[in-house]
Enzyme design. Sequence first.
Site, PDB file in Angstrom:
ATOM      1  N   LYS A  44       0.862  -1.198   0.000  1.00 29.40           N
ATOM      2  CA  LYS A  44       0.000   0.000   0.000  1.00 29.40           C
ATOM      3  C   LYS A  44       0.886   1.232   0.000  1.00 29.40           C
ATOM      4  CE  LYS A  44      -4.372   1.216   0.242  1.00 29.40           C
ATOM      5  NZ  LYS A  44      -5.566   0.490  -0.219  1.00 29.40           N
ATOM      6  N   ASP A 100      -7.063   4.487  -4.544  1.00 33.32           N
ATOM      7  CA  ASP A 100      -7.676   4.362  -3.209  1.00 33.32           C
ATOM      8  C   ASP A 100      -8.277   5.749  -2.925  1.00 33.32           C
ATOM      9  OD1 ASP A 100      -7.764   2.384  -0.758  1.00 33.32           O
ATOM     10  OD2 ASP A 100      -7.309   4.315   0.140  1.00 33.32           O
TER      11      ASP A 100
HETATM   12  P1  NDP Z   1     -12.870   8.051  -2.848  1.00 33.31           P
HETATM   13  O1  NDP Z   1     -11.786   9.030  -2.617  1.00 33.31           O
HETATM   14  O2  NDP Z   1     -13.404   7.835  -4.207  1.00 33.31           O
HETATM   15  O3  NDP Z   1     -14.098   8.369  -1.897  1.00 33.31           O
HETATM   16  C1  NDP Z   1     -13.967   8.411  -0.511  1.00 33.31           C
HETATM   17  C2  NDP Z   1     -15.281   8.870   0.088  1.00 33.31           C
HETATM   18  O4  NDP Z   1     -15.204   8.762   1.503  1.00 33.31           O
HETATM   19  C3  NDP Z   1     -15.569  10.329  -0.214  1.00 33.31           C
HETATM   20  O5  NDP Z   1     -16.957  10.518  -0.253  1.00 33.31           O
HETATM   21  C4  NDP Z   1     -14.950  11.039   0.966  1.00 33.31           C
HETATM   22  O6  NDP Z   1     -15.513  12.312   1.227  1.00 33.31           O
HETATM   23  C5  NDP Z   1     -15.243  10.078   2.092  1.00 33.31           C
HETATM   24  N1  NDP Z   1     -14.166  10.162   3.095  1.00 33.31           N
HETATM   25  C6  NDP Z   1     -12.867   9.884   2.914  1.00 33.31           C
HETATM   26  N2  NDP Z   1     -12.157  10.100   4.025  1.00 33.31           N
HETATM   27  C7  NDP Z   1     -13.051  10.552   4.929  1.00 33.31           C
HETATM   28  C8  NDP Z   1     -12.947  10.939   6.264  1.00 33.31           C
HETATM   29  N3  NDP Z   1     -11.764  10.921   6.913  1.00 33.31           N
HETATM   30  N4  NDP Z   1     -14.081  11.309   6.903  1.00 33.31           N
HETATM   31  C9  NDP Z   1     -15.281  11.321   6.253  1.00 33.31           C
HETATM   32  N5  NDP Z   1     -15.441  10.958   4.957  1.00 33.31           N
HETATM   33  C10 NDP Z   1     -14.340  10.577   4.322  1.00 33.31           C
HETATM   34  O7  NDP Z   1     -12.300   6.680  -2.246  1.00 33.31           O
HETATM   35  P2  NDP Z   1     -12.824   5.200  -2.505  1.00 33.31           P
HETATM   36  O8  NDP Z   1     -14.285   5.175  -2.705  1.00 33.31           O
HETATM   37  O9  NDP Z   1     -11.941   4.600  -3.501  1.00 33.31           O
HETATM   38  O10 NDP Z   1     -12.457   4.511  -1.106  1.00 33.31           O
HETATM   39  C11 NDP Z   1     -13.382   4.413  -0.015  1.00 33.31           C
HETATM   40  C12 NDP Z   1     -12.945   3.306   0.918  1.00 33.31           C
HETATM   41  O11 NDP Z   1     -12.913   2.073   0.207  1.00 33.31           O
HETATM   42  C13 NDP Z   1     -11.542   3.444   1.517  1.00 33.31           C
HETATM   43  O12 NDP Z   1     -11.536   2.859   2.798  1.00 33.31           O
HETATM   44  C14 NDP Z   1     -10.670   2.608   0.580  1.00 33.31           C
HETATM   45  O13 NDP Z   1      -9.500   2.168   1.216  1.00 33.31           O
HETATM   46  C15 NDP Z   1     -11.631   1.451   0.310  1.00 33.31           C
HETATM   47  N6  NDP Z   1     -11.383   0.663  -0.882  1.00 33.31           N
HETATM   48  C16 NDP Z   1     -11.283   1.231  -2.119  1.00 33.31           C
HETATM   49  C17 NDP Z   1     -11.092   0.436  -3.228  1.00 33.31           C
HETATM   50  C18 NDP Z   1     -11.048   0.994  -4.607  1.00 33.31           C
HETATM   51  O14 NDP Z   1     -10.962   0.199  -5.557  1.00 33.31           O
HETATM   52  N7  NDP Z   1     -11.134   2.299  -4.805  1.00 33.31           N
HETATM   53  C19 NDP Z   1     -10.938  -1.021  -3.101  1.00 33.31           C
HETATM   54  C20 NDP Z   1     -11.141  -1.517  -1.775  1.00 33.31           C
HETATM   55  C21 NDP Z   1     -11.338  -0.704  -0.716  1.00 33.31           C
HETATM   56  P3  NDP Z   1     -14.727  13.617   0.753  1.00 33.31           P
HETATM   57  O15 NDP Z   1     -14.682  13.553  -0.741  1.00 33.31           O
HETATM   58  O16 NDP Z   1     -15.511  14.747   1.291  1.00 33.31           O
HETATM   59  O17 NDP Z   1     -13.358  13.502   1.377  1.00 33.31           O
HETATM   60  O1  2IT Z   2      -7.968  -1.323  -0.764  1.00 29.21           O
HETATM   61  C1  2IT Z   2      -7.903  -1.818  -1.910  1.00 29.21           C
HETATM   62  O2  2IT Z   2      -8.030  -3.022  -2.111  1.00 29.21           O
HETATM   63  C2  2IT Z   2      -7.702  -0.897  -3.038  1.00 29.21           C
HETATM   64  N1  2IT Z   2      -7.639   0.302  -2.829  1.00 29.21           N
HETATM   65  C3  2IT Z   2      -7.553  -1.438  -4.428  1.00 29.21           C
HETATM   66  C4  2IT Z   2      -6.153  -1.928  -4.655  1.00 29.21           C
HETATM   67  C5  2IT Z   2      -5.830  -2.351  -6.060  1.00 29.21           C
HETATM   68  O3  2IT Z   2      -4.654  -2.700  -6.259  1.00 29.21           O
HETATM   69  O4  2IT Z   2      -6.697  -2.364  -6.926  1.00 29.21           O
END
Ligand code: NDP
Ligand code: 2IT
Length: 444
Positions: free
Chosen positions: A126, A166
């Site tokens: 990561k 992420d």
């Molecule tokens: P994005 O940046 O696309 O979206 C994140 C969302 O969560 C936004 O709406 C953001 O609001 C909100 N957010 C982030 N940090 C905070 C915080 N500290 N407090 C309140 N709201 C918060 O990220 P993703 O959708 O990609 O990721 C969301 C979660 O999913 C994370 O935990 C990530 O690790 C996990 N994840 C993502 C994957 C992927 O493929 N993208 C795969 C697996 C897991 P704002 O825009 O206002 O900050």
């Molecule tokens: O938390 C996760 O699994 C991710 N942000 C996606 C990682 C990836 O390599 O697609």
Amino acid sequence: MGYVDEVIESVIEKTPAEPEFHQALKEVLESIRPVVEANEELYRREAILERITEPDRQIRFRVPWVDDKGQAHVNRGFRIQFNNAIGPYKGGIRLHPSVNLGIIKFLGFEQIFKNSLTGLPIGGGKGGSDFDPKGKSDREIMAFCQSFMNELYKYIGADTDVPAGDIGTGAREIGYMYGQYKKITGLYEGVLTGKGLSYGGSLARTEATGYGLLYLTNEMLKCNGKDLKGKTVVVSGAGNVATYAIEKAIQLGAKPVTCSDSTGWVYDPDGIDLAALKEIKEVKRARLTEYKNYRPNAEYHDGKGVWTVKCDVALPCATQNELDLEDAKALVANGCFAVAEGANMPTTLEATKYLQENGVLFAPGKAANAGGVATSALEMSQNSERLSWTFEEVDAKLQSIMVNLFHNLDDAARRYGKEGDYVVGANIAGFEKVVNAMLAQGIC
Ligand code: NDP
Ligand code: 2IT
């Protein structure tokens, strides 16, 4: 003291400033206790727990960049290559002001077991930075991404370490990073996933985490005599994972009624308007306060609150520790019967325990959100064979990965007499494969 407790204690002592890592460490190690106890002599001799809890390497670097006014800034960059027993390091890059070593470490540690659960050959890693993409121009984002890659390129490669998106890292950031990697190395290779479709990206990668979350949730409900159709779903977050979780929930006949960002949350009793959400977040990159302009009947509230809404199923899709004990109590009191984690470690340890003790079906993030990284691995396969598959092919593979994944963790939980404890099942199933590979490869 048993081996598990000794290692937890010694890791915490050596890493006092990393509370999120300690939380993930405790969850995993306490879950795999029965496996460790059954193999204690061997694991102690081979120092399995000491090795699996110590990253292969932690890289930290300076990221200088210049803003549109000519002012220079310095951010911290991180990449943790945690374990490559079953494949090249694989995991996202988080860009958020809260990023520090402990956060990247918990994410990297979780990623080892998540990636193992996908059944695909990917190790755990990561990265990220405390850079805040909010309010920055495209040029500033590009300047940051190029500078980040000026250092990161030394440590990554299609067969060594393959970063992805992420929080705060989406298609735009991956594009700038890919361009810079190519410029520096001269290589056109699958070094990043989540790429644009015109330069090696995979169809369905954008949707994969949210869709995968719903495929797994659906299977978990089915195996427990329940169904998503007609159910009310509360979702937190309004980013990549939340948006495509909402999309698939609607397609499966459920009604998602909330979403949130870091300023506030929306309750739409008629069901979230997906087109409006995409326009606000993906096109305008705006705040959720705008949602009311599209749907006058919806409520907007400042702060945190989606878990107080009456629901059948809850999907935390924003960030770590966003669902605490008070939230868990509210969900149970309101009749919620399933929680599946789209985010990484969104539920505190106390909240998870409360939900499980109160009969709520609970799918942990390392299983429930594994569809994203699994589809990243499918993107790597397509890059290696220099072909691209159709949306339907990738989506069908994703579905079967999530269904198999659920049955693997369900079986692992049963094998150890913990039927229905999907936290224990996921950790054991993820751990077993990695440990077998580590044992076969000797002390390294
Ligand atoms: P994005 O940046 O696309 O979206 C994140 C969302 O969560 C936004 O709406 C953001 O609001 C909100 N957010 C982030 N940090 C905070 C915080 N500290 N407090 C309140 N709201 C918060 O990220 P993703 O959708 O990609 O990721 C969301 C979660 O999913 C994370 O935990 C990530 O690790 C996990 N994840 C993502 C994957 C992927 O493929 N993208 C795969 C697996 C897991 P704002 O825009 O206002 O900050
Ligand atoms: O938390 C996760 O699994 C991710 N942000 C996606 C990682 C990836 O390599 O697609």
